[in-house]
Design a protein around this motif. Structure first.
Motif, mmCIF file in Angstrom:
data_model
loop_
_atom_site.group_PDB
_atom_site.id
_atom_site.type_symbol
_atom_site.label_atom_id
_atom_site.label_comp_id
_atom_site.label_asym_id
_atom_site.label_seq_id
_atom_site.Cartn_x
_atom_site.Cartn_y
_atom_site.Cartn_z
ATOM 1 N N ALA A 105 -12.025 5.214 -8.324
ATOM 2 C CA ALA A 105 -11.780 5.666 -7.031
ATOM 3 C C ALA A 105 -11.063 4.583 -6.187
ATOM 4 O O ALA A 105 -10.314 4.582 -5.612
ATOM 5 N N LEU A 106 -11.792 3.348 -6.483
ATOM 6 C CA LEU A 106 -10.819 1.954 -6.037
ATOM 7 C C LEU A 106 -9.589 1.982 -6.294
ATOM 8 O O LEU A 106 -8.737 1.448 -5.530
ATOM 9 N N ALA A 107 -9.456 2.174 -7.724
ATOM 10 C CA ALA A 107 -7.956 1.837 -8.172
ATOM 11 C C ALA A 107 -7.116 2.896 -7.447
ATOM 12 O O ALA A 107 -5.954 2.355 -7.033
ATOM 13 N N ARG A 108 -7.446 3.979 -7.288
ATOM 14 C CA ARG A 108 -6.647 5.114 -6.672
ATOM 15 C C ARG A 108 -6.534 4.562 -5.089
ATOM 16 O O ARG A 108 -5.360 4.795 -4.635
ATOM 17 N N ASP A 109 -7.468 4.162 -4.450
ATOM 18 C CA ASP A 109 -7.120 3.569 -3.354
ATOM 19 C C ASP A 109 -6.233 2.578 -3.076
ATOM 20 O O ASP A 109 -5.537 2.360 -2.231
ATOM 21 N N ILE A 110 -6.446 1.510 -4.089
ATOM 22 C CA ILE A 110 -5.416 0.463 -3.856
ATOM 23 C C ILE A 110 -3.993 1.188 -4.054
ATOM 24 O O ILE A 110 -3.045 0.782 -3.336
ATOM 25 N N TYR A 111 -3.709 2.001 -5.130
ATOM 26 C CA TYR A 111 -2.500 2.671 -4.966
ATOM 27 C C TYR A 111 -1.892 3.331 -3.741
ATOM 28 O O TYR A 111 -1.045 2.952 -3.120
ATOM 29 N N ALA A 112 -3.075 4.053 -3.108
ATOM 30 C CA ALA A 112 -2.762 4.879 -2.097
ATOM 31 C C ALA A 112 -2.281 3.685 -0.690
ATOM 32 O O ALA A 112 -1.251 4.000 -0.290
ATOM 33 N N GLY A 113 -3.015 2.688 -0.741
ATOM 34 C CA GLY A 113 -2.750 1.560 0.339
ATOM 35 C C GLY A 113 -1.346 0.918 0.027
ATOM 36 O O GLY A 113 -0.745 0.614 0.915
ATOM 37 N N ALA A 114 -1.062 0.709 -1.103
ATOM 38 C CA ALA A 114 0.294 0.156 -1.443
ATOM 39 C C ALA A 114 1.342 1.093 -1.230
ATOM 40 O O ALA A 114 2.502 0.581 -0.734
ATOM 41 N N LEU A 115 1.135 2.254 -1.596
ATOM 42 C CA LEU A 115 2.203 3.427 -1.187
ATOM 43 C C LEU A 115 2.435 3.439 0.263
ATOM 44 O O LEU A 115 3.599 3.348 0.613
ATOM 45 N N GLU A 116 1.335 3.275 1.155
ATOM 46 C CA GLU A 116 1.551 3.357 2.573
ATOM 47 C C GLU A 116 1.992 2.395 3.290
ATOM 48 O O GLU A 116 2.893 2.369 3.998
ATOM 49 N N HIS A 117 1.917 0.981 2.435
ATOM 50 C CA HIS A 117 2.391 -0.276 2.944
ATOM 51 C C HIS A 117 3.606 -0.693 2.169
ATOM 52 O O HIS A 117 3.743 -1.946 2.212
ATOM 53 N N LEU A 118 4.184 0.215 1.516
ATOM 54 C CA LEU A 118 5.325 -0.163 0.642
ATOM 55 C C LEU A 118 6.496 -1.199 1.160
ATOM 56 O O LEU A 118 6.557 -2.301 0.651
ATOM 57 N N GLU A 119 6.995 -0.881 2.215
ATOM 58 C CA GLU A 119 7.732 -1.785 2.891
ATOM 59 C C GLU A 119 7.365 -3.306 2.926
ATOM 60 O O GLU A 119 8.031 -4.165 2.529
ATOM 61 N N GLU A 120 6.413 -3.270 3.734
ATOM 62 C CA GLU A 120 5.634 -4.699 4.093
ATOM 63 C C GLU A 120 5.250 -5.379 2.683
ATOM 64 O O GLU A 120 5.443 -6.459 2.752
ATOM 65 N N LEU A 121 4.973 -4.610 1.715
ATOM 66 C CA LEU A 121 4.515 -5.170 0.603
ATOM 67 C C LEU A 121 5.574 -5.830 -0.373
ATOM 68 O O LEU A 121 5.588 -7.050 -0.866
ATOM 69 N N CYS A 122 6.822 -4.914 -0.295
ATOM 70 C CA CYS A 122 7.865 -5.201 -0.998
ATOM 71 C C CYS A 122 8.905 -6.297 -0.593
ATOM 72 O O CYS A 122 9.450 -7.256 -1.085
ATOM 73 N N ALA A 123 8.812 -6.331 0.933
ATOM 74 C CA ALA A 123 9.754 -7.429 1.501
ATOM 75 C C ALA A 123 9.671 -8.987 0.998
ATOM 76 O O ALA A 123 10.820 -9.214 0.558
ATOM 77 N N PRO A 124 8.786 -9.469 0.941
ATOM 78 C CA PRO A 124 8.600 -10.751 0.315
ATOM 79 C C PRO A 124 9.136 -10.951 -0.923
ATOM 80 O O PRO A 124 9.460 -11.956 -1.424
ATOM 81 N N TYR A 125 9.203 -9.732 -1.838
ATOM 82 C CA TYR A 125 9.378 -9.825 -3.201
ATOM 83 C C TYR A 125 10.765 -9.255 -3.631
ATOM 84 O O TYR A 125 10.963 -8.777 -4.700
ATOM 85 N N ALA A 126 11.448 -8.907 -2.478
ATOM 86 C CA ALA A 126 12.786 -8.232 -2.577
ATOM 87 C C ALA A 126 13.752 -8.478 -3.998
ATOM 88 O O ALA A 126 14.101 -7.504 -4.475
ATOM 89 N N SER A 127 13.673 -9.936 -3.823
ATOM 90 C CA SER A 127 14.582 -10.135 -5.085
ATOM 91 C C SER A 127 14.293 -10.138 -6.496
ATOM 92 O O SER A 127 14.679 -10.262 -7.383
ATOM 93 N N VAL A 128 12.881 -9.748 -6.637
ATOM 94 C CA VAL A 128 12.159 -10.008 -7.851
ATOM 95 C C VAL A 128 11.441 -8.644 -8.171
ATOM 96 O O VAL A 128 10.532 -8.403 -9.024
ATOM 97 N N ILE A 129 11.970 -7.558 -7.529
ATOM 98 C CA ILE A 129 11.513 -6.196 -7.982
ATOM 99 C C ILE A 129 12.530 -5.210 -7.834
ATOM 100 O O ILE A 129 13.520 -5.218 -7.041
ATOM 101 N N ASP A 130 12.426 -4.104 -8.657
ATOM 102 C CA ASP A 130 13.564 -3.026 -8.559
ATOM 103 C C ASP A 130 12.662 -1.753 -8.727
ATOM 104 O O ASP A 130 12.337 -1.295 -9.690
ATOM 105 N N ILE A 131 12.351 -1.314 -7.487
ATOM 106 C CA ILE A 131 11.328 0.004 -7.648
ATOM 107 C C ILE A 131 12.280 1.249 -7.197
ATOM 108 O O ILE A 131 12.837 1.230 -6.205
#
Ligand SMILES: [Zn+2]
Length: 439
Positions: free
Chosen positions: A309-335
């Motif tokens: 349940a916790l792992a699913r919540d982490i995914y849900a939270g990450a999806l919800e905050h996708l832009e904010e989380l990806c911004a500092p890593y923009a040059s090293v991810i391809d999602i």
């Protein structure tokens, strides 16, 4: 004179974002050692990770000390202040014996014109034909080219000198290991550029033991290498040759080796790297961090119940905050957002479905590198959960530890280091033309 604190031939950087996996990680080094592979652990954590997680360098060191004591690890180990700059280094100084001086921000900024001129005068050997043992074709450089490279890197190396001397003043000159990193920048450094950078580092009298250049290709977070593997192999071999040459030419420490900031899990370049290390008899430092955090999430999901349940919540939270989380890593991810499952879909997943999507097993059809990259950059979600996350790590520590240890040992140490001494002589042999190439 006091002897320089030396870094051993093979060392492996393991990040431990929530300071709970040092024992599980050390277990992988013990397994490697039992198979005759001497690999030394280095716990690396950057200021950025500390800020996001809300942790302190003292805590990182304390977790390591507990693991070393409990598992009776008798060999060396180190704690790396990763990617530090002059403005962030101070709080690491009482707790680290390894410093990764990050000067990427200074690359391309002009150095003092007189300093550039003096460097070029001092290093006439860098203009023209440079023959390096075991590189098939000599490098050809022109004065204009050398001037361009010096202009691009001299200020960065001068900054590294400043930071090195700042640490040395407090810790004592030879009591720590120094790495210089230039990987977090736009363009890769070519082998001739690496040579010039090492000459400049020698001028600054930095006893550098690891250097982290930016390599060709993409080093996206938590997923495999994307790029031309043959081109990577060629450059990696040339870099090893350049380092061996620079050690002699400029009197740098004999322990100097490459540091590969892998962004975790660059499995397809492990075999080429291993071949090159055997061929040159070179050492290696490789850094990972996120792969360990991802194994925590896998371990929780595998445990089922509230762990899943916790792992699913982490995914849900990450999806919800996708832009904010990806911004500092923009040059090293391809999602590719279209390939990310919805929160509702993942809410219906079993342990097996979740771990199959997340675990880095490219042979598994359910493996999803987009989901994996998103969770990789999503550790802030777990950090925000605070004790709910940390308590789950405690409760499911067996499942988590099993995944952390297995991942490090099976997927990283085995392909890179285990059984290296038994590599057939044919593979280790140097092609005749290279063996005879003279200076
Ligand atoms: Zn790095």
């Amino acid at each position: 004179m006091v002897e320089l604190l030396k870094l051993e031939k093979f060392s492996f950087g393991v990040g431990d974002r929530f300071a709970h996996q040092a024992k599980a990680q050390l277990q992988a080094f013990i397994l490697a050692s039992q198979q005759g592979a001497e690999v030394i652990p280095v716990w690396n954590k950057s200021n950025r990770e500390h800020v996001i997680v809300g942790s302190e360098p003292a805590g990182a060191r304390a977790a390591v000390e507990v693991a070393v004591k409990e598992l009776r690890w008798q060999k060396p180990y180190h704690v790396d202040a990763d990617h530090i700059q002059l403005k962030t280094v101070d709080r690491f100084i009482p707790h680290s014996d390894f410093y990764t001086i990050d000067v990427a921000d200074w690359i391309g900024k002009p150095a003092d014109a007189k300093a550039v001129e003096a460097f070029i005068k001092r290093h006439a050997e860098l203009v023209g034909q440079i023959s390096i043992p075991r590189i098939e074709w000599p490098f050809q450089t022109t004065a204009a080219e050398v001037e361009r490279i010096v202009g691009k890197y001299l200020l960065a190396v001068q900054e590294a000198g400043k930071i090195y001397r700042h640490i040395a003043k407090i810790k004592g000159e030879r009591n720590f290991i120094t790495e210089v990193s230039m990987d977090e920048t736009d363009s890769p450094q070519t082998p001739p550029e690496l040579l010039l950078i090492l000459a400049a580092i020698a001028d600054e009298k930095i006893p550098i033991q690891t250097i982290a250049p930016k390599f060709t290709g993409r080093f996206n977070k938590g997923v495999d290498y994307v790029g031309d593997v043959a081109q990577f192999e060629k450059e990696f071999n040339e870099d090893l040759a350049v380092i061996a040459f620079a050690v002699k030419q400029y009197g740098l420490p004999g322990t100097l080796k490459l540091s590969v900031h892998s962004g975790s899990d660059k499995f397809s370049i492990y075999a080429p790297m291993r071949r090159a290390l055997v061929r040159f008899g070179s050492g290696l430092h490789i850094k990972t961090a996120g792969t360990n955090w991802l194994e925590e999430v896998i371990g929780l999901a595998e445990a089922g119940g509230d762990g899943l349940a916790l792992a699913r919540d982490i995914y849900a939270g990450a999806l919800e905050h996708l832009e904010e989380l990806c911004a500092p890593y923009a040059s090293v991810i391809d999602i590719d957002i279209k390939k990310l499952p919805s929160t509702a879909t993942v809410a219906g997943w079993s342990s097996k479905q979740f771990t199959s999507a997340l675990r880095h097993d490219q042979g598994n059809q359910a493996y999803n590198p987009h989901l994996r990259q998103l969770i990789h950059v999503g550790y802030k979600i777990a950090a925000k959960m605070g004790n709910r996350y940390l308590d789950a790590l405690e409760k499911h520590k067996d499942s988590v530890a099993r995944n952390v240890t297995t991942n490090l040992y099976e997927r990283h140490m085995k392909p890179l280091f285990v059984g290296m001494g038994k590599t057939p002589a044919r593979e280790a042999a140097i092609p005749a033309q290279e063996a005879t190439a003279a200076l």
